[in-house]
Design an enzyme around this catalytic site. Structure first.
Site, short mmCIF file in Angstrom:
data_model
loop_
_atom_site.label_atom_id
_atom_site.label_comp_id
_atom_site.label_asym_id
_atom_site.label_seq_id
_atom_site.Cartn_x
_atom_site.Cartn_y
_atom_site.Cartn_z
N CYS A 1 31.11 38.69 38.05
CA CYS A 1 32.39 38.29 38.63
C CYS A 1 32.35 36.81 39.02
O CYS A 1 32.32 35.95 38.15
CB CYS A 1 32.74 39.17 39.82
SG CYS A 1 34.49 39.09 40.29
N HIS B 1 31.95 44.70 38.00
CA HIS B 1 31.12 45.13 39.12
C HIS B 1 30.58 46.52 38.83
O HIS B 1 31.24 47.34 38.17
CB HIS B 1 31.93 45.18 40.41
CG HIS B 1 32.32 43.84 40.95
ND1 HIS B 1 31.41 42.94 41.43
CD2 HIS B 1 33.54 43.26 41.09
CE1 HIS B 1 32.05 41.86 41.85
NE2 HIS B 1 33.34 42.03 41.65
#
Length: 494
Positions: free
Chosen positions: A342, A442
Site C-alpha cells: 500500500c 493488505h
C-alpha cells in the site's frame, strides 16, 4: 434491545482487553450463543475493509473488531466498530463513521463538532447488533478511569450507559501495581458505572497463584468486587490493534525468530514510518519459524536479508521523512528482496503527484525511492474494499501463482510510467521489477502461498537453508478462548 452486553474495560491501555474480548466471542460462539463484538470508538491505523451495515459497499473498521468477528464466527460489518479515528500526524485524525471517511480534524474540533454525531452513530450500531444477537461483547479503549475524558468517553462510560452493559474490568499484573490500579480505577469511576462492574480479571500472570491470593482477598474486601479470574501470560497470536506493543519508533526491536540460530534464520527489516498503518501485515511473517522481523528507524542501516515497507496514513509526509532520514539511499543500495504494501508500494515508485491532497504541506509532487517505474497520483476518492486477486508469480514472489485474498484501503492510484518495463503481479494492479515488489493488497502474507514463496526467496537470497516448513498451529481464536475459560462468568448470567 434484547441482547445482554458485556463491556470489557481496562485499567490501562494494552492490558489484554482485545484478547479477552476475542476469547469470549469464540468461547460463547462454541457454546452455540449468537455473539457479536462491538467497539463504539476506536483509534487505530490498523484497519480492515468490511461490508457496510447501513448501506451498500464497504467501509473501514479497526482490526481488533474484525478479528473478534472472526472469533465469533460471523462476517464483520461496520456496526462492529462504528466510529474509527485514524491518526495522520500533526495532531490530526481522520474520522470514519459507519465505515465512511468524513474528514480530517484536530482533537478539539472532534469533541466540539463531531462527538454528538459519533455517539449517535455508535448507539444506533449497538442497537442493530443487540436486536440480532444474544450477547454483545463490547471492548473499551485505554483506561475506563481517565477522569479528564469522563464527559466524552464514548468507548467506555457512554457505551456502558447506552448499552446497559455489565462491566468486566481487565487489569495487567505484568508491570506491577495491579492492586493499586484496580482500586484506583474503581474509586475514580462515576457511581452509575461503578455499580455496573461485575468483576475483575487479572491478566499476564506468571508464577504461583497462591502467592497472589492474599492480594486478591484484600482487594475484594476493599472494593466489594470479586476477582473472577487470573489469566496466565500467553500471547495467542492475534493481530495487534495498534503500535503500542511495537518497539519505539527511534529504536530497533525484533519479533519472531522462533528460537532458531543465526545459521537457520533470516531477518526482515521493517522501517518505522512516523505515520505507519496496518503494521499487522507483517505479523504472519514473524510467526514463520526462522523469520525475524526487525523494526528499524529511518536513519538506520538496513542490515537484513529482506525489507518490507508497510502502509502509512500519510504517504507524502512519510516519503519526505524517508528521504531525509536516508532510507531511500539505503533501499537503492539494498541487494535483497523488497516488498512494499500500500503506502510502502507508493514510496517505492518514482513520484507522488497531487501530493497536497495527501500530505500536510503545499508540495504538488514528492519523489519516491525510484525502485519501481510507477507514479502515484492522489485523489480525494478513497478505495475501501475486500478483494480477491489472481497472483502471477514475479519478483520476490516468483514461485507464487494462484488466488490470494485481502483488502485495499488507500487514496491514489499507481500506474507504470510511459514505456516502462514493469511486471504486473495482478490484473491491472501492483508492480514488480527484479527483486522489488509492490501491491495495494493488505493481508498479502496472510495467504500461505504468498508467504511461503516470499520466505523461500529470502532464504535463497541469503544463501541459507530454511528450517522445517511451517506447520499447522492452533487457531489464535481457540487459544484466546482457552485463556478465558479461567474466568467465572456466572455473575453475567449468560
Amino acid at each position: 434491545m434484547s441482547a445482554r452486553t458485556i463491556l470489557v474495560a481496562g485499567t490501562a491501555s494494552h492490558v489484554g482487553k482485545s484478547t479477552v474480548a476475542a476469547g469470549l466471542c469464540r468461547s460463547l460462539a462454541d457454546r452455540g450463543v449468537s455473539v457479536a463484538p462491538f467497539k463504539a470508538q476506536n483509534m487505530s491505523n490498523n484497519a480492515r475493509a468490511v461490508a457496510r451495515a447501513t448501506g451498500e459497499g464497504f467501509g473501514e473498521i479497526g482490526v481488533s473488531q474484525y478479528v473478534q468477528a472472526s472469533a465469533a464466527r460471523i462476517p464483520a460489518t461496520t456496526d462492529h466498530n462504528p466510529v474509527l479515528l485514524k491518526p495522520r500526524g500533526d495532531g490530526e485524525s481522520q474520522l470514519v463513521l459507519d465505515g465512511e471517511a468524513i474528514e480530517h480534524f484536530a482533537a478539539g474540533a472532534y469533541y466540539g463538532k463531531h462527538w454528538e454525531r459519533a455517539r449517535a452513530t455508535a448507539e444506533a450500531a449497538h442497537e442493530r447488533l443487540a436486536a440480532t444477537h444474544d450477547v454483545v461483547i463490547a471492548e473499551g479503549a485505554g483506561s475506563i478511569a481517565e477522569i479528564n475524558l469522563h464527559e466524552r468517553d464514548l468507548a467506555n462510560l457512554e457505551t456502558a450507559r447506552f448499552a446497559d452493559a455489565d462491566v468486566l474490568l481487565v487489569a495487567d499484573i505484568e508491570r506491577g501495581g495491579v492492586f493499586a490500579s484496580i482500586l484506583g480505577t474503581l474509586e475514580l469511576l462515576p457511581d452509575d458505572v461503578r455499580d455496573r462492574v461485575e468483576g475483575v480479571v487479572v491478566t499476564k500472570f506468571r508464577g504461583d497463584r497462591s502467592i497472589l491470593d492474599p492480594g486478591i482477598d484484600r482487594i475484594e474486601e476493599l472494593t466489594g468486587v470479586d476477582v473472577l479470574g487470573v489469566l496466565p501470560y500467553d500471547d495467542p497470536g492475534l493481530p495487534e490493534e495498534d503500535s503500542v506493543s511495537l518497539p519505539a519508533p527511534d529504536s530497533p526491536g525484533t519479533i519472531g525468530g522462533d528460537g532458531t540460530g543465526p545459521d537457520q534464520s533470516v531477518t526482515v527489516a521493517v522501517p518505522r514510518f512516523p505515520r505507519a498503518s496496518n503494521v499487522t501485515d507483517i505479523e504472519p511473517l514473524a510467526r514463520v519459524p526462522g523469520v525475524r522481523v526487525r523494526f528499524v528507524p529511518l536513519d538506520s542501516p538496513l542490515d537484513a536479508d529482506a525489507v518490507v515497507l508497510t502502509g502509512t496514513k500519510n504517504t507524502v509526509d512519510d516519503a519526505i521523512a524517508a528521504a531525509e532520514g536516508g532510507l531511500y539511499k539505503e533501499l537503492r543500495a539494498f541487494e535483497g528482496p523488497i516488498v512494499g504494501l500500500c503506502g510502502g508500494y507508493q514510496l517505492l515508485g518514482v513520484r507522488l503527484s497531487n501530493a497536497s491532497i495527501e500530505g500536510t504541506g503545499d508540495a504538488e509532487a514528492v519523489a519516491g525511492a525510484g525502485l519501481l517505474p510507477v507514479e502515484t497520483r492522489f485523489s480525494r476518492e478513497k478505495t475501501v474494499e475486500p478483494v480477491e486477486r489472481r497472483l502471477r508469480g514475479c519478483g520476490p514472489l516468483a514461485d507464487a501463482s494462484g488466488t490470494v485474498s485481502g483488502y485495499e484501503i488507500h487514496m491514489g492510484d499507481s500506474d507504470p510510467l510511459p514505456d516502462a518495463d514493469v511486471e504486473r503481479p495482478f490484473d491491472g494492479g501492483g508492480a514488480a521489477d527484479g527483486d522489488v515488489f509492490g501491491t495495494y493488497l493488505h493481508g498479502l502474507f496472510e495467504n500461505r502461498l504468498a508467504r511461503e514463496a516470499f520466505v523461500d526467496r529470502v532464504y535463497a537470497a541469503a544463501g541459507r537453508d530454511r528450517p522445517e516448513a511451517e506447520g499447522d498451529r492452533e487457531s489464535p481464536y481457540d487459544r484466546a478462548a482457552g485463556l478465558v475459560e479461567r474466568i467465572d462468568l456466572d455473575p453475567f448470567e449468560l
